[in-house]
Design a protein around this motif. Sequence first.
Motif, PDB file in Angstrom:
ATOM      1  N   ILE A 172       7.668   7.770  -4.043  1.00 15.21           N
ATOM      2  CA  ILE A 172       9.261   7.762  -3.765  1.00 15.21           C
ATOM      3  C   ILE A 172       9.353   7.831  -2.319  1.00 15.21           C
ATOM      4  CG2 ILE A 172      11.256   8.731  -4.362  1.00 15.21           C
ATOM      5  CD1 ILE A 172      10.144   9.306  -6.747  1.00 15.21           C
ATOM      6  N   GLU A 173      10.567   6.560  -1.769  1.00 15.64           N
ATOM      7  CA  GLU A 173      10.065   6.787  -0.230  1.00 15.64           C
ATOM      8  C   GLU A 173      11.701   6.835  -0.407  1.00 15.64           C
ATOM      9  OE1 GLU A 173       7.237   5.329   1.762  1.00 15.64           O
ATOM     10  OE2 GLU A 173       8.607   5.471   3.822  1.00 15.64           O
ATOM     11  N   GLY A 174      11.894   7.330   1.221  1.00 15.92           N
ATOM     12  CA  GLY A 174      13.166   8.173   1.113  1.00 15.92           C
ATOM     13  C   GLY A 174      13.314   7.605   2.970  1.00 15.92           C
ATOM     14  N   PHE A 228       0.388  11.978  11.864  1.00 16.18           N
ATOM     15  CA  PHE A 228       0.636  10.885  12.197  1.00 16.18           C
ATOM     16  C   PHE A 228       0.802  10.134  11.327  1.00 16.18           C
ATOM     17  CE2 PHE A 228      -0.747   7.159  13.341  1.00 16.18           C
ATOM     18  CZ  PHE A 228       0.215   6.505  14.631  1.00 16.18           C
ATOM     19  N   PHE A 229       1.864   9.520  11.433  1.00 15.74           N
ATOM     20  CA  PHE A 229       1.903   8.330  10.287  1.00 15.74           C
ATOM     21  C   PHE A 229       2.861   7.142  11.816  1.00 15.74           C
ATOM     22  CE2 PHE A 229       3.394  11.317   7.474  1.00 15.74           C
ATOM     23  CZ  PHE A 229       2.340  10.876   6.199  1.00 15.74           C
ATOM     24  N   PRO A 230       2.454   5.732  11.828  1.00 16.23           N
ATOM     25  CA  PRO A 230       2.288   4.745  12.860  1.00 16.23           C
ATOM     26  C   PRO A 230       3.575   4.634  13.134  1.00 16.23           C
ATOM     27  CG  PRO A 230       0.776   3.571  11.098  1.00 16.23           C
ATOM     28  CD  PRO A 230       1.604   5.486  10.584  1.00 16.23           C
ATOM     29  N   PHE A 231       5.143   4.299  12.168  1.00 11.55           N
ATOM     30  CA  PHE A 231       6.279   4.555  11.950  1.00 11.55           C
ATOM     31  C   PHE A 231       7.244   5.554  11.790  1.00 11.55           C
ATOM     32  CE2 PHE A 231       5.549   5.818   7.348  1.00 11.55           C
ATOM     33  CZ  PHE A 231       4.703   5.000   7.256  1.00 11.55           C
ATOM     34  N   THR A 232       6.772   6.873  12.125  1.00  9.11           N
ATOM     35  CA  THR A 232       7.331   7.961  12.190  1.00  9.11           C
ATOM     36  C   THR A 232       6.859   8.632  13.314  1.00  9.11           C
ATOM     37  OG1 THR A 232       6.207   9.160  10.745  1.00  9.11           O
ATOM     38  CG2 THR A 232       8.238   8.415  10.039  1.00  9.11           C
ATOM     39  N   THR A 287       0.688  -1.098  -0.345  1.00  7.73           N
ATOM     40  CA  THR A 287      -0.001   0.229   0.313  1.00  7.73           C
ATOM     41  C   THR A 287       0.407   0.958  -0.344  1.00  7.73           C
ATOM     42  OG1 THR A 287       0.278  -0.132   2.468  1.00  7.73           O
ATOM     43  CG2 THR A 287      -1.453  -1.580   1.663  1.00  7.73           C
ATOM     44  N   HIS A 288       1.964   0.878  -0.037  1.00  9.47           N
ATOM     45  CA  HIS A 288       3.532   2.312   0.404  1.00  9.47           C
ATOM     46  C   HIS A 288       4.547   1.800  -0.438  1.00  9.47           C
ATOM     47  CE1 HIS A 288       3.671   1.946   4.858  1.00  9.47           C
ATOM     48  NE2 HIS A 288       3.351   0.993   4.438  1.00  9.47           N
ATOM     49  N   THR A 289       5.447   2.401  -0.036  1.00 10.76           N
ATOM     50  CA  THR A 289       6.734   1.697  -0.518  1.00 10.76           C
ATOM     51  C   THR A 289       7.260   2.078   0.815  1.00 10.76           C
ATOM     52  OG1 THR A 289       7.508   4.465  -1.034  1.00 10.76           O
ATOM     53  CG2 THR A 289       6.993   2.774  -2.688  1.00 10.76           C
TER      54      THR A 289
HETATM   55  N1  PHE Z   1       4.190   5.775   3.531  1.00  7.73           N
HETATM   56  C1  PHE Z   1       3.671   6.846   3.972  1.00  7.73           C
HETATM   57  C2  PHE Z   1       2.051   6.627   3.048  1.00  7.73           C
HETATM   58  O1  PHE Z   1       1.733   6.046   2.473  1.00  7.73           O
HETATM   59  C3  PHE Z   1       3.949   7.616   4.277  1.00  7.73           C
HETATM   60  C4  PHE Z   1       5.230   8.148   4.364  1.00  7.73           C
HETATM   61  C5  PHE Z   1       6.667   8.079   3.942  1.00  7.73           C
HETATM   62  C6  PHE Z   1       5.133   8.672   5.430  1.00  7.73           C
HETATM   63  C7  PHE Z   1       7.658   7.816   5.180  1.00  7.73           C
HETATM   64  C8  PHE Z   1       6.151   8.871   6.449  1.00  7.73           C
HETATM   65  C9  PHE Z   1       7.343   8.159   6.380  1.00  7.73           C
HETATM   66  O2  PHE Z   1       1.430   8.118   3.164  1.00  7.73           O
END
Ligand code: PHE
Length: 335
Positions: free
Chosen positions: A201-203, A239-243, A160-162
């Motif tokens: 694009i993920e960083g 908010f993101f669960p991983f940051t 669902t995301h990178t």
């Molecule tokens: N993966 C998140 C999204 O799809 C975006 C994201 C990537 C947010 C990396 C924070 C850090 O919405």
Amino acid sequence: LVEACAARLDRALALEELEAARVEFLGRKGQLAAVMSRLPGLDPDARREAGKAANAVKERLTALYDARLADLNRAAMDVALAGFDPTVPGYAPAAGSLHPVTLVTAEICKALEELGFSIVTGPEIETDYYNFEALNMPPEHPARDMQDTLYISDSIVLRTHTSPLQIRTMLARKPPVAVIAPGKVYRRDSDLTHTPMFHQIEGLLVDEGVSMADLRGTLTAFVRRIFGPKTNVRFRPSFFPFTEPSAEVDISCVLCGGKGSTAAGPCRVCKGTGFVEILGCGMVDPNVFDAVGYDTERYTGFAFGMGVERVTMLKYGIGDLRMFFENDIRFLSQF
Ligand code: PHE
């Protein structure tokens, strides 16, 4: 023999007739060969004389044949070229062009590579573990809602995301890491502003002493490369669960430059706010470091993720997401 042959060659108007004449006079079972086959029967002196004469005839016949062949070839070329005007300009063959999403993906990657990031890629069919669990989204987390995710089975999804590339990279490498991950992502979403497949694009950058100031500086340098040196960034808490903390990043509006209005009235791109949203980001959550075995006392890092279609729409002033997927040459050939 020479005269007979010359007459035959003159009558030959097509290459096939010429070939027939060659076989008849010069061929292995032709008239000249027949004469030559009688030479061994003559006594030595006569044989020498007759042999000389026969060779002279052979040379003559060959020369006649070559000349006639050249004539016929030239005539054939004249016919082929009749009515052909080499000065008339030709038609340019229709050349393809890169899809705008491909183009902007390359541009974004180049800008980030110049800042020191290197490219990683991973599978579009992903396990629950990489797409959710290791990214601090336990089984009951609302982000895993059946609404958004395309499931292949209980534990296998279309990513669902990178962000799974954060996990895959950190499991494979020790810090420092500075990677970007371009690719397709999938969500169960389809309306005017959402397509079930789009590009992100993920960083990810992890090292000792990485701070939110580094994140802001990196993203500012990045957006100025893509949208021009006057572009400003604004961080909004999110908010993101991983940051943690997390932010959404806006850039000063690509149309009104942040003023909120144009000569035509309130800016239609930013709706008068002066800013447009461009990506999500934050500092890597320690729970994510725990999942990959990174020392949370020693390392910190930031991550960001952006939608390529969105960046492309802003950069080129494209108002309709569906344009990217309709394959209309009139649209695609403009890039
Ligand atoms: N993966 C998140 C999204 O799809 C975006 C994201 C990537 C947010 C990396 C924070 C850090 O919405």
